[in-house]
Structure formats: structure tokens, C-alpha cells
Design a protein around this motif. Structure first.
Motif, PDB file in Angstrom:
ATOM      1  N   UNK A 161       0.827  -1.208   0.000  1.00  0.00           N
ATOM      2  CA  UNK A 161       0.000   0.000   0.000  1.00  0.00           C
ATOM      3  C   UNK A 161       0.865   1.264   0.000  1.00  0.00           C
ATOM      4  N   UNK A 162       0.374   2.282  -0.678  1.00  0.00           N
ATOM      5  CA  UNK A 162       1.009   3.597  -0.764  1.00  0.00           C
ATOM      6  C   UNK A 162       2.320   3.595  -1.541  1.00  0.00           C
ATOM      7  N   UNK A 163       2.573   2.546  -2.312  1.00  0.00           N
ATOM      8  CA  UNK A 163       3.756   2.549  -3.168  1.00  0.00           C
ATOM      9  C   UNK A 163       3.511   3.497  -4.340  1.00  0.00           C
ATOM     10  N   UNK A 214     -10.388   2.053  -9.706  1.00  0.00           N
ATOM     11  CA  UNK A 214     -10.959   3.048  -8.799  1.00  0.00           C
ATOM     12  C   UNK A 214     -12.421   3.309  -9.147  1.00  0.00           C
ATOM     13  N   UNK A 215     -12.739   3.349 -10.439  1.00  0.00           N
ATOM     14  CA  UNK A 215     -14.118   3.593 -10.875  1.00  0.00           C
ATOM     15  C   UNK A 215     -15.060   2.483 -10.409  1.00  0.00           C
ATOM     16  N   UNK A 216     -14.528   1.290 -10.203  1.00  0.00           N
ATOM     17  CA  UNK A 216     -15.328   0.168  -9.706  1.00  0.00           C
ATOM     18  C   UNK A 216     -15.352   0.110  -8.174  1.00  0.00           C
ATOM     19  N   UNK A 217     -14.675   1.082  -7.538  1.00  0.00           N
ATOM     20  CA  UNK A 217     -14.646   1.115  -6.073  1.00  0.00           C
ATOM     21  C   UNK A 217     -13.657   0.151  -5.459  1.00  0.00           C
ATOM     22  N   UNK A 218     -12.672  -0.316  -6.244  1.00  0.00           N
ATOM     23  CA  UNK A 218     -11.751  -1.347  -5.758  1.00  0.00           C
ATOM     24  C   UNK A 218     -10.461  -0.786  -5.175  1.00  0.00           C
ATOM     25  N   UNK A 219     -10.090   0.417  -5.592  1.00  0.00           N
ATOM     26  CA  UNK A 219      -8.876   1.051  -5.074  1.00  0.00           C
ATOM     27  C   UNK A 219      -9.185   2.492  -4.707  1.00  0.00           C
ATOM     28  N   UNK A 220      -8.273   3.095  -3.974  1.00  0.00           N
ATOM     29  CA  UNK A 220      -8.357   4.524  -3.732  1.00  0.00           C
ATOM     30  C   UNK A 220      -6.960   5.100  -3.762  1.00  0.00           C
ATOM     31  N   UNK A 221      -6.878   6.352  -4.162  1.00  0.00           N
ATOM     32  CA  UNK A 221      -5.595   7.034  -4.220  1.00  0.00           C
ATOM     33  C   UNK A 221      -5.183   7.472  -2.830  1.00  0.00           C
ATOM     34  N   UNK A 222      -3.884   7.346  -2.549  1.00  0.00           N
ATOM     35  CA  UNK A 222      -3.303   7.847  -1.312  1.00  0.00           C
ATOM     36  C   UNK A 222      -2.172   8.776  -1.710  1.00  0.00           C
ATOM     37  N   UNK A 223      -1.507   9.347  -0.754  1.00  0.00           N
ATOM     38  CA  UNK A 223      -0.398  10.238  -1.082  1.00  0.00           C
ATOM     39  C   UNK A 223       0.846   9.778  -0.330  1.00  0.00           C
ATOM     40  N   UNK A 224       1.700   9.017  -0.955  1.00  0.00           N
ATOM     41  CA  UNK A 224       1.695   8.644  -2.375  1.00  0.00           C
ATOM     42  C   UNK A 224       0.932   7.341  -2.624  1.00  0.00           C
ATOM     43  N   UNK A 225       0.789   6.997  -3.879  1.00  0.00           N
ATOM     44  CA  UNK A 225       0.334   5.677  -4.289  1.00  0.00           C
ATOM     45  C   UNK A 225      -1.143   5.389  -4.140  1.00  0.00           C
ATOM     46  N   UNK A 226      -1.438   4.131  -3.824  1.00  0.00           N
ATOM     47  CA  UNK A 226      -2.803   3.622  -3.797  1.00  0.00           C
ATOM     48  C   UNK A 226      -2.957   2.625  -2.653  1.00  0.00           C
ATOM     49  N   UNK A 227      -4.203   2.333  -2.323  1.00  0.00           N
ATOM     50  CA  UNK A 227      -4.483   1.223  -1.418  1.00  0.00           C
ATOM     51  C   UNK A 227      -5.716   0.507  -1.936  1.00  0.00           C
ATOM     52  N   UNK A 228      -5.822  -0.755  -1.586  1.00  0.00           N
ATOM     53  CA  UNK A 228      -7.008  -1.532  -1.950  1.00  0.00           C
ATOM     54  C   UNK A 228      -8.111  -1.162  -0.965  1.00  0.00           C
ATOM     55  N   UNK A 229      -9.307  -0.910  -1.474  1.00  0.00           N
ATOM     56  CA  UNK A 229     -10.439  -0.573  -0.605  1.00  0.00           C
ATOM     57  C   UNK A 229     -10.982  -1.838   0.043  1.00  0.00           C
ATOM     58  N   UNK A 230     -11.821  -1.707   1.076  1.00  0.00           N
ATOM     59  CA  UNK A 230     -12.467  -2.900   1.642  1.00  0.00           C
ATOM     60  C   UNK A 230     -13.201  -3.701   0.568  1.00  0.00           C
ATOM     61  N   UNK A 231     -13.879  -3.019  -0.338  1.00  0.00           N
ATOM     62  CA  UNK A 231     -14.563  -3.689  -1.446  1.00  0.00           C
ATOM     63  C   UNK A 231     -13.545  -4.404  -2.338  1.00  0.00           C
ATOM     64  N   UNK A 232     -12.412  -3.748  -2.589  1.00  0.00           N
ATOM     65  CA  UNK A 232     -11.370  -4.330  -3.418  1.00  0.00           C
ATOM     66  C   UNK A 232     -10.792  -5.595  -2.812  1.00  0.00           C
ATOM     67  N   UNK A 233     -10.640  -5.611  -1.474  1.00  0.00           N
ATOM     68  CA  UNK A 233     -10.116  -6.804  -0.803  1.00  0.00           C
ATOM     69  C   UNK A 233     -11.066  -7.984  -0.975  1.00  0.00           C
ATOM     70  N   UNK A 234     -12.373  -7.705  -0.850  1.00  0.00           N
ATOM     71  CA  UNK A 234     -13.369  -8.771  -1.042  1.00  0.00           C
ATOM     72  C   UNK A 234     -13.309  -9.306  -2.464  1.00  0.00           C
TER      73      UNK A 234
END
Length: 195
Positions: free
Chosen positions: A140-142, A166-186
Motif C-alpha cells: 500500500x502507498x507505493x 478506482x471507478x469500480x470502487x476497488x482502489x483509492x488514491x493515497x499520497x503517495x500511491x494507492x491502497x485496496x479498498x475494503x470492497x477491493x479486498x473482497x
């Protein structure tokens, strides 16, 4: 259509209702919507105008202190025509609520997995969605550049395509990088079970 953060804030607060852009062709259309980091904007009108026709009041409505300041900013950009965009704030980004929802039905899971399969099928890199989601979960946040090196993918291509997740709700942007959303983990777990 890129909008600076302080202008977005003014739009959310209802203080800014206009934007001006120099484009060869408009990137938004009347009746359309624009999803930004601060929420969704509704596009009320997109009109070609002349620099001479812009008033000081319109410049202020677009977040600039004067017409001169607006024109100085516009002169930094290329484009054959000058457009005035009338807009309003519609509300929060619906992807926020979507990505926090980890209760995904079997039917919805199947539909999302099919969408991911279709995204993979059109990709020059072949199946990438599961691989990228797994990488984001593990790191996460890479930064996108570091992730692109790890995955042997073009950085700009990767950033553009992570937006599809992100449009499917699976990821979200962080600063820096990204993380998998709870929905994305499922969905990643469902993806792994599918094989």
C-alpha cells in the motif's frame, strides 16, 4: 478537465460557478458530469467565447481576482478556441461509499469479475487486474513509478488503468500511491478463488 484544488474547493462551496479553458475540442459537454477528488461537478453549459467578451465579474466567478489574472493564466495554455464552462457541485464522489462497502452480493461479485475480465481482455499487457490489485494489497502507498518497475509496466499506462479499478470502487488514491479498498479486498479474494 483538470481543476486546481483551490478552485475545486470554491466550486464545492458554491463560490465558483465558471471555468475557462483553451482547447482544440472541449473535454466536457453540456449535461455531463465530472468526477473530481472533491466530488462530482455538473456541467450546465459549454460555450465558445472570445477573450474580449469575458467580464471581470465572470473572472471572479471562475476564481480569479480579475479578468487580467484569468487571461494571464489562460495565455500559459495552448488551444484553438476559448471555452466558458458553467458548472455546479452535485455532491460527493459516489465511489467513496462504493469502495467502503465490503458487503458484495454473489451477483454483484460475478458482474464485477466479468468487468475485470473484459478490462484484461482489451489490455496490451494481458491479464493485469488481479496482479495489480494483489500488488497494491501487499504494497500500500507505493508510488506508481515504483509499482510500474516492479510489474514491468509503463508508469503512465498503469496510472491510467488503475483509474478503472478506482471507478469500480476497488482502489483509492493515497499520497503517495494507492491502497485496496475494503470492497477491493473482497473482490480480490473472489478473484483468487475463481482461479
Amino acid at each position: 478537465m483538470l481543476i486546481k484544488e483551490h478552485h475545486l474547493k470554491g466550486m464545492v462551496e458554491g463560490k465558483i460557478k465558471l471555468a475557462f479553458r483553451k482547447w482544440n475540442r472541449p473535454t466536457v459537454k453540456t449535461g455531463g458530469r465530472l468526477t473530481t477528488q472533491m466530488g462530482v461537478l455538473g456541467i450546465d453549459a459549454v460555450d465558445v467565447v472570445s477573450a474580449r467578451s469575458i467580464t471581470d465579474a465572470e473572472a471572479v466567478q471562475s476564481g480569479f481576482p480579475s479578468k487580467a489574472a484569468l487571461l494571464a493564466e489562460l495565455n500559459k495554455h495552448q488551444g484553438e478556441k476559448l471555452y466558458r464552462i458553467q458548472l455546479h457541485y452535485e455532491g460527493e464522489d459516489p465511489r467513496i461509499a462504493l469502495r467502503e462497502n465490503s458487503e458484495v452480493s454473489d451477483t454483484e461479485t460475478a458482474a464485477i469479475l466479468q468487468k475485470l475480465h473484459n478490462i484484461d481482455a482489451r489490455s496490451e499487457y494481458g491479464p493485469w487486474t488481479k496482479k495489480v490489485m494483489g500488488h497494491i494489497l501487499r504494497h500500500p502507498e507505493m508510488k506508481a513509478g515504483d509499482m510500474a518497475i516492479d510489474l514491468n509496466m509503463d508508469k503512465e499506462w498503469l496510472k491510467l488503468n488503475i483509474r478503472k479499478l478506482k471507478a469500480l470502487g476497488l482502489t483509492e488514491s493515497t499520497s503517495p500511491g494507492y491502497r485496496l479498498s475494503p470492497r477491493g479486498e473482497v473482490l480480490l479474494e473472489a478473484f483468487k478463488r475463481k482461479g
